[in-house]
Design an enzyme around this catalytic site. Structure first.
Site, mmCIF file in Angstrom:
data_model
loop_
_atom_site.group_PDB
_atom_site.id
_atom_site.type_symbol
_atom_site.label_atom_id
_atom_site.label_comp_id
_atom_site.label_asym_id
_atom_site.label_seq_id
_atom_site.Cartn_x
_atom_site.Cartn_y
_atom_site.Cartn_z
ATOM 1 N N ASP A 127 60.419 29.824 98.569
ATOM 2 C CA ASP A 127 59.247 29.614 99.426
ATOM 3 C C ASP A 127 59.172 30.613 100.587
ATOM 4 O O ASP A 127 58.124 30.766 101.197
ATOM 5 C CB ASP A 127 59.270 28.198 100.025
ATOM 6 C CG ASP A 127 59.000 27.123 98.984
ATOM 7 O OD1 ASP A 127 58.778 27.467 97.819
ATOM 8 O OD2 ASP A 127 59.022 25.935 99.354
ATOM 9 N N ARG A 171 56.128 24.404 99.536
ATOM 10 C CA ARG A 171 56.114 23.036 100.075
ATOM 11 C C ARG A 171 55.437 22.985 101.440
ATOM 12 O O ARG A 171 54.513 22.214 101.649
ATOM 13 C CB ARG A 171 57.558 22.544 100.176
ATOM 14 C CG ARG A 171 57.780 21.301 100.982
ATOM 15 C CD ARG A 171 59.181 20.813 100.830
ATOM 16 N NE ARG A 171 59.367 20.201 99.530
ATOM 17 C CZ ARG A 171 59.060 18.939 99.259
ATOM 18 N NH1 ARG A 171 58.561 18.162 100.195
ATOM 19 N NH2 ARG A 171 59.249 18.453 98.054
ATOM 20 N N GLU A 221 51.424 24.116 96.206
ATOM 21 C CA GLU A 221 51.638 22.675 95.978
ATOM 22 C C GLU A 221 51.515 21.855 97.271
ATOM 23 O O GLU A 221 51.154 20.685 97.245
ATOM 24 C CB GLU A 221 53.028 22.445 95.373
ATOM 25 C CG GLU A 221 54.147 22.920 96.296
ATOM 26 C CD GLU A 221 55.554 22.748 95.748
ATOM 27 O OE1 GLU A 221 55.725 22.195 94.654
ATOM 28 O OE2 GLU A 221 56.491 23.174 96.452
ATOM 29 N N HIS A 271 58.551 25.179 87.838
ATOM 30 C CA HIS A 271 59.889 25.778 87.919
ATOM 31 C C HIS A 271 60.012 27.109 87.186
ATOM 32 O O HIS A 271 61.046 27.786 87.335
ATOM 33 C CB HIS A 271 60.926 24.779 87.415
ATOM 34 C CG HIS A 271 61.097 23.615 88.339
ATOM 35 N ND1 HIS A 271 60.241 22.540 88.338
ATOM 36 C CD2 HIS A 271 61.981 23.388 89.348
ATOM 37 C CE1 HIS A 271 60.602 21.680 89.274
ATOM 38 N NE2 HIS A 271 61.652 22.178 89.907
ATOM 39 N N ARG A 274 61.052 29.759 89.441
ATOM 40 C CA ARG A 274 62.422 29.849 89.951
ATOM 41 C C ARG A 274 63.407 30.326 88.888
ATOM 42 O O ARG A 274 64.596 30.492 89.183
ATOM 43 C CB ARG A 274 62.877 28.468 90.455
ATOM 44 C CG ARG A 274 62.142 27.984 91.664
ATOM 45 C CD ARG A 274 62.988 27.139 92.595
ATOM 46 N NE ARG A 274 63.870 26.209 91.968
ATOM 47 C CZ ARG A 274 63.876 24.877 92.186
ATOM 48 N NH1 ARG A 274 63.007 24.344 93.003
ATOM 49 N NH2 ARG A 274 64.765 24.107 91.621
HETATM 50 O O1 F6P Z 1 62.410 24.437 98.027
HETATM 51 C C1 F6P Z 1 62.001 25.219 96.978
HETATM 52 C C2 F6P Z 1 61.171 24.422 96.006
HETATM 53 O O2 F6P Z 1 60.989 25.220 94.862
HETATM 54 C C3 F6P Z 1 59.835 23.922 96.551
HETATM 55 O O3 F6P Z 1 58.837 24.897 96.496
HETATM 56 C C4 F6P Z 1 59.560 22.734 95.664
HETATM 57 O O4 F6P Z 1 58.748 21.783 96.327
HETATM 58 C C5 F6P Z 1 60.916 22.185 95.428
HETATM 59 O O5 F6P Z 1 61.845 23.231 95.597
HETATM 60 C C6 F6P Z 1 61.084 21.573 94.056
HETATM 61 O O6 F6P Z 1 62.329 20.959 93.998
HETATM 62 P P1 F6P Z 1 63.019 20.426 92.684
HETATM 63 O O7 F6P Z 1 63.550 21.607 91.930
HETATM 64 O O8 F6P Z 1 64.124 19.548 93.171
HETATM 65 O O9 F6P Z 1 61.982 19.705 91.874
#
Ligand code: F6P
Length: 341
Positions: A127, A171, A221, A271, A274
């Site tokens: 983020d 977030r 989000e 995800h 990420r």
């Molecule tokens: O903090 C990084 C993040 O990717 C946020 O953007 C998102 O809200 C959150 O983590 C999602 O978390 P999780 O992987 O636990 O669902």
């Protein structure tokens, strides 16, 4: 005595490059030994370790995720606490910790440091929401993934003459939305820092439609309409009691369709942003952070986080790194908004 490394909180591309940078510099320059704690703070509380020798970190900087595993465990919950952490470290011959994580991880690290445990921090979050560093690693990769996805959404949107809504992570702050939206030529970018009305969103979409183009709306989000008190959340709370976000794109799409008469589809990237291979920028930043974290351990800079200032790696106290979000400045939003509609 060895140095313990943990990766905690949500994973992101570049974690392995930090681990590699720390272990390589630590072993080659300082003749230090390392162990890895598995699963973030859970591994520290449970004393769950794995070896981290040179052979264990070979070639990992290009791998996404983290070889150590991660969790959103709060080290002060359940059987945890500073005494438990201290006892485990003493039993395992670990003198100090390098904690790689975001706001939640570093807040826990500060509490443990205040209790006398030797910790240095490395800032991580896709983020890019930590104010005490110019950039966190993982952000650049997430922006590239989101941009690639939007380029694809635009070709299918153009083919059908549809409005496409792309929901990205973010977030509390809208950096991923702002950068990927600008890169992809989005017609609307909606971020948590800027509450916006449905009328305004639909006016932008309508003007794109009137020009015969297929609108692309990017929404973070954590965005909320001016009529909402909080961001949209329908999946309960995470381990730190924060609402799990996601789904605002699916809420907006049918409303945009109804109001503008333009067929509209929503895609939540989630995800995917990420996962996978870190960008070269993130690999370099993460490697430099890892090496600087070892320098901090050797200089006994406990309770400090490595950070990026311009192109220079420096360090800041945990208390200065926490509690203040790196929000999108009004001027950056206004600059982007010139291109909306
Ligand atoms: O903090 C990084 C993040 O990717 C946020 O953007 C998102 O809200 C959150 O983590 C999602 O978390 P999780 O992987 O636990 O669902």
């Amino acid at each position: 005595m060895s140095i313990g490394i943990l990766t905690s909180g949500g994973d992101c591309p570049g974690l392995n490059a930090v681990i590699r940078g720390a272990v390589l510099k630590g072993t080659q320059i300082y003749n230090q030994e390392f162990v890895g704690f598995r699963g973030g703070w859970r591994g520290v509380v449970e004393g769950d370790v794995m070896p981290l020798e040179r052979k264990d970190i070979q070639g990992i900087s290009k791998q996404g995720g983290t070889i150590l595993g991660t969790s959103r465990t709060n080290p002060f919950e359940g059987d945890g606490g500073a005494d438990r952490v201290r006892d485990n470290m003493a039993r395992l011959g670990v003198d100090s910790l390098i904690a790689i994580g975001g706001e939640g991880t570093l807040a826990a690290a500060k509490r443990l440091t205040d209790a006398g445990i030797k910790i240095v921090g490395v800032p991580k979050t896709v983020d890019n929401d930590l104010s005490a560093t110019d950039y966190t690693f993982g952000f650049d990769t997430a922006v590239q993934i989101a941009t690639d996805a939007m380029d694809r959404l635009r070709t299918t949107g153009d083919s059908h003459g549809r409005c496409m809504v792309a929901e990205v992570m973010g977030r509390h702050v809208g950096w991923i939305a702002l950068h990927s939206g600008m890169a992809a030529g989005a017609h609307v970018i909606l971020i948590p820092e800027q509450k916006t009305s449905l009328d305004q969103i639909c006016a932008w979409v309508q003007s794109v439609k009137d020009r015969g183009r297929a609108p692309l709306v990017v929404v973070a989000e954590g965005f909320h309409l001016d009529s909402m008190d909080d961001p949209h959340s329908e999946r309960g709370l995470d381990a730190f009691g924060r609402p799990r976000l996601g789904g605002i794109g699916e809420i907006l799409a049918p409303i945009i369709e109804e109001r503008t008469g333009l067929e509209t589809r929503a895609t939540t990237l989630g995800h995917i942003q990420r996962g996978g291979t870190p960008s070269s920028y993130d690999r370099v930043l993460a490697t430099r952070y890892g090496m600087a974290a070892v320098d901090s351990v050797m200089h006994q800079r406990w309770g400090r986080m490595v950070s990026l200032s311009g192109t220079t790696i420096t360090h800041v106290a945990f208390e200065d790194a926490l509690g203040k979000l790196n929000t999108v400045p009004q001027a950056r939003y206004d600059e982007a908004a010139i291109l909306f509609g």
